[in-house]
Write a protein that holds these residues in place. Sequence first.
Motif, PDB file in Angstrom:
ATOM      1  N   VAL A 116      -2.768   2.174  -4.195  1.00  0.00           N
ATOM      2  CA  VAL A 116      -2.255   3.534  -4.035  1.00  0.00           C
ATOM      3  C   VAL A 116      -3.407   4.451  -3.665  1.00  0.00           C
ATOM      4  O   VAL A 116      -4.437   4.471  -4.337  1.00  0.00           O
ATOM      5  CB  VAL A 116      -1.579   4.048  -5.328  1.00  0.00           C
ATOM      6  N   ILE A 117      -3.235   5.202  -2.589  1.00  0.00           N
ATOM      7  CA  ILE A 117      -4.211   6.223  -2.199  1.00  0.00           C
ATOM      8  C   ILE A 117      -3.511   7.572  -2.287  1.00  0.00           C
ATOM      9  O   ILE A 117      -2.451   7.772  -1.685  1.00  0.00           O
ATOM     10  CB  ILE A 117      -4.739   6.001  -0.775  1.00  0.00           C
ATOM     11  N   THR A 118      -4.065   8.486  -3.055  1.00  0.00           N
ATOM     12  CA  THR A 118      -3.460   9.804  -3.217  1.00  0.00           C
ATOM     13  C   THR A 118      -4.465  10.868  -2.809  1.00  0.00           C
ATOM     14  O   THR A 118      -5.659  10.776  -3.135  1.00  0.00           O
ATOM     15  CB  THR A 118      -2.976  10.025  -4.660  1.00  0.00           C
ATOM     16  N   ILE A 119      -4.008  11.872  -2.076  1.00  0.00           N
ATOM     17  CA  ILE A 119      -4.881  12.910  -1.534  1.00  0.00           C
ATOM     18  C   ILE A 119      -4.539  14.254  -2.175  1.00  0.00           C
ATOM     19  O   ILE A 119      -3.379  14.643  -2.231  1.00  0.00           O
ATOM     20  CB  ILE A 119      -4.730  13.015  -0.005  1.00  0.00           C
ATOM     21  N   GLU A 120      -5.564  14.938  -2.657  1.00  0.00           N
ATOM     22  CA  GLU A 120      -5.376  16.239  -3.310  1.00  0.00           C
ATOM     23  C   GLU A 120      -6.365  17.259  -2.742  1.00  0.00           C
ATOM     24  O   GLU A 120      -7.573  17.017  -2.731  1.00  0.00           O
ATOM     25  CB  GLU A 120      -5.573  16.110  -4.820  1.00  0.00           C
ATOM     26  N   LYS A 121      -5.851  18.389  -2.268  1.00  0.00           N
ATOM     27  CA  LYS A 121      -6.703  19.403  -1.642  1.00  0.00           C
ATOM     28  C   LYS A 121      -7.548  20.158  -2.650  1.00  0.00           C
ATOM     29  O   LYS A 121      -8.709  20.476  -2.389  1.00  0.00           O
ATOM     30  CB  LYS A 121      -5.828  20.380  -0.850  1.00  0.00           C
ATOM     31  N   PHE A 178       4.585   9.065   0.304  1.00  0.00           N
ATOM     32  CA  PHE A 178       5.244  10.103  -0.484  1.00  0.00           C
ATOM     33  C   PHE A 178       4.561  11.427  -0.202  1.00  0.00           C
ATOM     34  O   PHE A 178       3.363  11.595  -0.456  1.00  0.00           O
ATOM     35  CB  PHE A 178       5.167   9.779  -1.971  1.00  0.00           C
ATOM     36  N   ILE A 179       5.317  12.381   0.348  1.00  0.00           N
ATOM     37  CA  ILE A 179       4.779  13.696   0.692  1.00  0.00           C
ATOM     38  C   ILE A 179       5.279  14.722  -0.322  1.00  0.00           C
ATOM     39  O   ILE A 179       6.481  14.944  -0.463  1.00  0.00           O
ATOM     40  CB  ILE A 179       5.202  14.103   2.120  1.00  0.00           C
ATOM     41  N   ASP A 180       4.328  15.343  -1.030  1.00  0.00           N
ATOM     42  CA  ASP A 180       4.681  16.308  -2.071  1.00  0.00           C
ATOM     43  C   ASP A 180       3.536  17.300  -2.239  1.00  0.00           C
ATOM     44  O   ASP A 180       2.926  17.399  -3.304  1.00  0.00           O
ATOM     45  CB  ASP A 180       4.967  15.580  -3.391  1.00  0.00           C
ATOM     46  N   ARG A 224       0.846  -1.194   0.000  1.00  0.00           N
ATOM     47  CA  ARG A 224       0.000   0.000   0.000  1.00  0.00           C
ATOM     48  C   ARG A 224       0.882   1.244   0.000  1.00  0.00           C
ATOM     49  O   ARG A 224       1.882   1.310   0.723  1.00  0.00           O
ATOM     50  CB  ARG A 224      -0.924   0.037   1.218  1.00  0.00           C
ATOM     51  N   VAL A 225       0.485   2.241  -0.796  1.00  0.00           N
ATOM     52  CA  VAL A 225       1.219   3.497  -0.909  1.00  0.00           C
ATOM     53  C   VAL A 225       0.265   4.642  -0.604  1.00  0.00           C
ATOM     54  O   VAL A 225      -0.867   4.664  -1.101  1.00  0.00           O
ATOM     55  CB  VAL A 225       1.810   3.684  -2.323  1.00  0.00           C
ATOM     56  N   LEU A 226       0.740   5.586   0.195  1.00  0.00           N
ATOM     57  CA  LEU A 226      -0.015   6.807   0.459  1.00  0.00           C
ATOM     58  C   LEU A 226       0.747   7.979  -0.128  1.00  0.00           C
ATOM     59  O   LEU A 226       1.928   8.173   0.165  1.00  0.00           O
ATOM     60  CB  LEU A 226      -0.187   7.021   1.968  1.00  0.00           C
ATOM     61  N   GLU A 227       0.064   8.744  -0.966  1.00  0.00           N
ATOM     62  CA  GLU A 227       0.663   9.948  -1.546  1.00  0.00           C
ATOM     63  C   GLU A 227      -0.111  11.167  -1.076  1.00  0.00           C
ATOM     64  O   GLU A 227      -1.346  11.181  -1.117  1.00  0.00           O
ATOM     65  CB  GLU A 227       0.638   9.887  -3.070  1.00  0.00           C
ATOM     66  N   ILE A 228       0.611  12.188  -0.641  1.00  0.00           N
ATOM     67  CA  ILE A 228      -0.002  13.454  -0.242  1.00  0.00           C
ATOM     68  C   ILE A 228       0.373  14.493  -1.288  1.00  0.00           C
ATOM     69  O   ILE A 228       1.517  14.935  -1.364  1.00  0.00           O
ATOM     70  CB  ILE A 228       0.476  13.875   1.160  1.00  0.00           C
ATOM     71  N   GLY A 229      -0.600  14.848  -2.122  1.00  0.00           N
ATOM     72  CA  GLY A 229      -0.365  15.772  -3.229  1.00  0.00           C
ATOM     73  C   GLY A 229      -0.458  15.059  -4.557  1.00  0.00           C
ATOM     74  O   GLY A 229       0.541  14.619  -5.103  1.00  0.00           O
ATOM     75  N   ALA A 230      -1.665  14.939  -5.101  1.00  0.00           N
ATOM     76  CA  ALA A 230      -1.865  14.167  -6.330  1.00  0.00           C
ATOM     77  C   ALA A 230      -1.492  14.928  -7.593  1.00  0.00           C
ATOM     78  O   ALA A 230      -1.008  14.339  -8.555  1.00  0.00           O
ATOM     79  CB  ALA A 230      -3.324  13.711  -6.435  1.00  0.00           C
TER      80      ALA A 230
END
Length: 223
Positions: A85-90, A133-135, A60-66
């Motif tokens: 993969v879960i990616t979060i975008e504000k 991954f924080i971006d 499992r991968v968590l990305e902050i900033g899609a």
Amino acid sequence: MENRFITNPKITDYLDGFYRPMTPELGRLREESESEGIPVILRDTESFLVTLLNIVKPERVLEIGAASGFSSSCFACALGEDAEVITIEKDPDMAEKARENIEKLGYQDRITVVSGDAREEISKIEGDFGFVFIDAAKSHYSEFWDAAFEHVKEGSVIVCDNILMRGSTASDEYDSSKRRHRTSIRRMREFLDKIASDRNCVTSFLAAGDGISVSVVRKENIQ
């Protein structure tokens, strides 16, 4: 070519010459994103992350900033069908754009795009991640880190991108914003001090791309 203040441009150009997109479709998405001014991970950063993912092999991968969905698509491509993969975008519009691009690439069954503030959305996610991954917003890296750290385990890897902020983190002389980004720079410096001294992980800082931190979680130190 943009001046990244980290390595000699000739060296960067030489190393970028080895870059090959993972698929033609991902190559086109990179070109489209760059032409539209949407930030995507730099070429050497992409190559590094793909190599690292092949070593870690997280389920499992968590990305902050899609952003446009490019990096999460690279992750899904590198890890294959069994990884999530879960990616979060504000930004809701950008989140929708990421969904559209991911669907065009055929990764919609492997990638979930969450629209919202990562500082709030991460707490709603269940389970642990082997790779984070924080971006996203640089001034909030510390908060993103704290939220994500609740969902990691021993051996999990946390990577933060753009930690040098075009050199301004290392020295004020590289801050071309005329102090508009002073708060972000200060917070990034504080964040790097924080993770460098965190006994719950082992961290290295690399001058690849615009600066990358790589942290391996040491669960035995987590109380």
